[in-house]
Design a protein around this motif. Structure first.
Motif, PDB file in Angstrom:
ATOM      1  N   ILE A 109       0.839  -1.198   0.000  1.00 15.08           N
ATOM      2  CA  ILE A 109       0.000   0.000   0.000  1.00 15.08           C
ATOM      3  C   ILE A 109       0.875   1.251   0.000  1.00 15.08           C
ATOM      4  O   ILE A 109       0.577   2.240  -0.674  1.00 15.08           O
ATOM      5  CB  ILE A 109      -0.949  -0.030   1.212  1.00 15.08           C
ATOM      6  N   ALA A 110       1.973   1.205   0.744  1.00 12.54           N
ATOM      7  CA  ALA A 110       2.902   2.335   0.770  1.00 12.54           C
ATOM      8  C   ALA A 110       3.432   2.647  -0.626  1.00 12.54           C
ATOM      9  O   ALA A 110       3.542   3.818  -1.021  1.00 12.54           O
ATOM     10  CB  ALA A 110       4.057   2.037   1.725  1.00 12.54           C
ATOM     11  N   SER A 111       3.733   1.612  -1.387  1.00 11.46           N
ATOM     12  CA  SER A 111       4.256   1.831  -2.736  1.00 11.46           C
ATOM     13  C   SER A 111       3.194   2.450  -3.641  1.00 11.46           C
ATOM     14  O   SER A 111       3.508   3.295  -4.487  1.00 11.46           O
ATOM     15  CB  SER A 111       4.761   0.517  -3.330  1.00 11.46           C
ATOM     16  N   LEU A 112       1.924   2.054  -3.469  1.00 14.28           N
ATOM     17  CA  LEU A 112       0.847   2.606  -4.291  1.00 14.28           C
ATOM     18  C   LEU A 112       0.560   4.065  -3.948  1.00 14.28           C
ATOM     19  O   LEU A 112       0.114   4.830  -4.804  1.00 14.28           O
ATOM     20  CB  LEU A 112      -0.422   1.769  -4.113  1.00 14.28           C
ATOM     21  N   LEU A 113       0.791   4.432  -2.695  1.00 11.70           N
ATOM     22  CA  LEU A 113       0.563   5.818  -2.262  1.00 11.70           C
ATOM     23  C   LEU A 113       1.795   6.683  -2.441  1.00 11.70           C
ATOM     24  O   LEU A 113       1.767   7.881  -2.131  1.00 11.70           O
ATOM     25  CB  LEU A 113       0.131   5.836  -0.791  1.00 11.70           C
ATOM     26  N   ASP A 114       2.874   6.082  -2.895  1.00 11.07           N
ATOM     27  CA  ASP A 114       4.117   6.806  -3.147  1.00 11.07           C
ATOM     28  C   ASP A 114       4.646   7.491  -1.892  1.00 11.07           C
ATOM     29  O   ASP A 114       5.159   8.615  -1.949  1.00 11.07           O
ATOM     30  CB  ASP A 114       3.909   7.831  -4.266  1.00 11.07           C
ATOM     31  N   VAL A 115       4.508   6.827  -0.733  1.00 11.89           N
ATOM     32  CA  VAL A 115       5.004   7.414   0.511  1.00 11.89           C
ATOM     33  C   VAL A 115       6.456   6.993   0.752  1.00 11.89           C
ATOM     34  O   VAL A 115       6.918   5.974   0.242  1.00 11.89           O
ATOM     35  CB  VAL A 115       4.143   7.006   1.733  1.00 11.89           C
ATOM     36  N   ASP A 116       7.147   7.791   1.519  1.00  8.56           N
ATOM     37  CA  ASP A 116       8.509   7.467   1.934  1.00  8.56           C
ATOM     38  C   ASP A 116       8.429   6.582   3.177  1.00  8.56           C
ATOM     39  O   ASP A 116       7.931   7.008   4.230  1.00  8.56           O
ATOM     40  CB  ASP A 116       9.290   8.737   2.256  1.00  8.56           C
ATOM     41  N   VAL A 117       8.922   5.353   3.072  1.00 10.91           N
ATOM     42  CA  VAL A 117       8.847   4.404   4.186  1.00 10.91           C
ATOM     43  C   VAL A 117       9.934   4.729   5.205  1.00 10.91           C
ATOM     44  O   VAL A 117      11.082   5.047   4.848  1.00 10.91           O
ATOM     45  CB  VAL A 117       9.008   2.960   3.668  1.00 10.91           C
ATOM     46  N   VAL A 118       9.582   4.665   6.467  1.00 12.50           N
ATOM     47  CA  VAL A 118      10.534   4.982   7.540  1.00 12.50           C
ATOM     48  C   VAL A 118      11.610   3.896   7.626  1.00 12.50           C
ATOM     49  O   VAL A 118      11.393   2.751   7.232  1.00 12.50           O
ATOM     50  CB  VAL A 118       9.813   5.115   8.899  1.00 12.50           C
TER      51      VAL A 118
END
Length: 626
Positions: A109-118
């Protein structure tokens, strides 16, 4: 509602909105223990656990306002536990390590939202004040920040992505508490928070739909009522931030935003009018003696049970307490929500009286008792003495905020798009570290970015030959992963899609318990057809039989459904019998008789033979006699 229907210019009003999307993940086990994530029926509970809420200070010595208000209402929380309930859910054992499957789905889901993972995720405890967690807090971990999605009105930032545990499911409201079920507690959940970038109701809905599509693209989120919830934060320039909890349907979001804007506009106009009138709120007083001989059922019941009637004079409020601020909701409804929050059944006020058995004479006596003038309103609460006192104080406090405009608060979504008061906005003192779970170091490179549902529709259409409607139905349907498994196993795509969508829908309409059908049932039946061991025409009967008795083997289900396959000689024998019975029709119509006789042949074989084989044999026999 649409922009063309709205009376508001959202730009001029300074509308600012944001979303919090909560989505359950479809994992085998819960986030911090190995209990299954399947829901249970309350009747299956084996035992109960009882708890009470006691607010405690944070590590900074602060008390959360929402928790403090909740604690003033003496409520008992009862939890239903099952044979699958673990000690973590009962709060009798520390949580275990974060579930690896849940972490994997969250990273997709993080990859689909283009978020920076901690680099390192720490589990935190978030204070829960409604009893929906046995421990009094929810465990949550920040996984990523600074993402973005696109809408037709511009980009919406994704402020944060969290992985957390779901709350317990509310089963029953009681006079002095709530019954929760522990089957839902601990199911992995992602929370997605957008920035305050939304500027119209339609953009809010589009953003929610976009996020929903991205979540379903993983094929690993739960589906159905209650598995996804949207919270909406709304404010206008002169109003206040209001958090609206528990929006169940995506289609409701635009209406909820528009109606909240209306509420805030109306409250600001009321505040301006109150200021012009020099309004104020008096101290509540006991007016029980005014109603000694009342015929009002509500008031009479409270007094006869030893209760009291309390009133508050609202100076300058006459005509405004009954003013509508949302459809069928008035300023008085807001006051009533606060009274209900403290255990009362509601309020009466002079903008609506005489009514409910309260007479004109009693209204005049009430006004005299509290020294109310012509421009004043009076609100009353009739209940047990302690409850009535608490409730009328809450009404007075809410009336005080009406002088100022719009209060910051948490509200609940109603089915009609309106909202009701729940509690104050939670404070900053509600988060602190969870010391029982070690940090995790998520690695986004370990997961593949899922194919978007929009891309699946194109692939199903272009590569698998589905028409546009069926491709979209399958891609957005809850059985999409099952469809892909069937196609991967060699099942014809159009046939698999038809069974999983159309056939299943028809069975459900016939009140067949399709919820009893597991993926293995579908895959087994589809594979039998692909291998030539079951006619397509027999699929519905076999699925119906399996739904009635899910423990049956496929072979036994076929036998019980009476659709065991027949060889070509048996097919020809049945076809010949039909042809001979209709010899005159064939002689006069030739192949024109085919359609009618085809249906008769299939009926005679009762789904035991493949339609293509029956068609070929029937054509041969008609041609032989033409």
């Amino acid at each position: 509602m649409t922009d063309s229907d709205s009376a508001y210019d959202y730009g001029d009003l300074g509308l600012v909105a944001g979303l919090e999307i909560h989505q359950q993940l479809d994992t085998e086990t819960k986030l911090f223990c190995d209990s299954p994530t399947a829901l249970r029926e309350p009747e299956e509970a084996e035992r109960t656990i009882t708890r009470y809420l006691h607010p405690t200070k944070s590590e900074l010595g602060e008390l959360d306002d929402a928790a403090l208000e909740e604690s003033r209402v003496d409520r008992e929380f009862e939890y239903l536990a099952y044979d699958t309930t673990c000690l973590v859910e009962e709060d009798d054992e520390p949580p275990r390590r974060v579930d690896e499957e849940a972490l994997e789905v969250a990273l997709q889901i993080a990859s689909l939202l283009d978020v920076d993972v901690v680099d390192q995720a720490h589990v935190m405890r978030k204070l829960v004040i409604d009893g929906s967690n046995t421990s009094g807090f929810q465990r949550s971990m920040l996984l990523g920040q600074d993402g973005e999605i696109q809408t037709s009105e511009g980009a919406i930032s994704i402020v944060d992505l969290l992985l957390e545990e779901e709350s317990a499911q509310r089963v029953e409201e009681r006079d002095h508490g709530v019954v929760y079920s522990l089957d839902r507690l601990g199911i992995p959940l992602v929370e997605i928070g957008t920035g305050p970038d939304i500027r119209s109701p339609e953009q809010a809905q589009e953003a929610a739909e976009r996020i929903g599509m991205l979540l379903r693209s993983t094929g690993r989120v739960k589906r159905g009522l209650g598995t996804i919830r949207q919270d909406v934060n709304v404010s206008i320039a002169e109003g206040a931030r209001v958090e609206i909890k528990g929006v169940q349907e995506l289609g409701e979001i635009a209406d909820i935003v528009e109606l909240e804007v209306r509420r805030q506009v109306e409250l600001l106009e009321i505040a301006d009018e109150l200021a012009d009138r020099g309004a104020s709120v008096a101290d509540p007083v006991n007016v029980t003696d005014v109603f000694d001989d009342t015929d009002s059922g509500v008031v009479r019941g409270a007094v006869d049970d030893g209760g009291s009637v309390y009133a508050v004079r609202l100076e300058g409020f006459d005509g405004l307490v009954g003013r509508e601020i949302q459809p069928d909701r008035r300023l008085g409804t807001e006051f009533s929500d606060h009274a209900k929050r403290h255990g009362a059944g509601g309020i009466f006020h002079t903008d609506e009286l005489p009514a409910y058995g309260v007479t004109e004479a009693e209204v005049e006596a009430l006004r005299e008792a509290v020294d109310a003038g012509a421009e004043d309103a009076v609100a009353i609460v009739a209940d047990g003495t302690e409850t009535a006192e608490l409730a009328i104080d809450a009404v007075a406090e809410r009336a005080e905020t009406a002088l100022e405009g719009v209060p910051e608060e948490t509200r609940g979504a109603n089915d009609d798009g309106t909202t009701r008061y729940l509690r104050p906005l939670p404070g900053a003192a509600r988060m602190y570290p969870e010391t029982d779970v070690p940090p995790v170091e998520p690695d986004p490179s370990d997961v593949e970015t899922p194919e978007l549902l929009t891309e699946k529709v194109e692939r199903y259409r272009d590569e698998l030959g589905l028409d546009e409607g069926l491709a979209r139905q399958v891609a957005y349907g809850r059985r999409m992963p099952l469809f892909e498994s069937a196609v991967e196993a060699g099942v014809d795509a159009t046939f698999a899609a038809s069974v999983l969508e159309s056939t299943t829908t028809e069975l459900r309409r016939d009140d067949v318990a399709v919820e009893n059908l597991e993926d293995d049932h579908y895959l087994g039946v589809l594979q039998l057809v692909e291998d030539g061991d079951l006619a397509k025409e027999g699929v519905e009967d076999v699925l119906r039989t399996l739904a009635d008795d899910p423990v049956l083997s496929l072979e036994d289900a076929i036998d019980e459904a009476g659709v065991a396959g027949v060889d070509e000689s048996e097919v020809r024998e049945a076809v010949v019998e039909v042809v001979e019975r209709n010899a005159d029709q064939i002689e006069s119509e030739g192949m024109g008789a085919f359609s009618g006789l085809m249906g008769e042949c299939m009926g005679a074989l009762r789904g035991k033979a493949d339609g293509e084989l029956v068609s070929d044999v029937l054509r041969e026999e008609i041609q032989r006699r033409s």
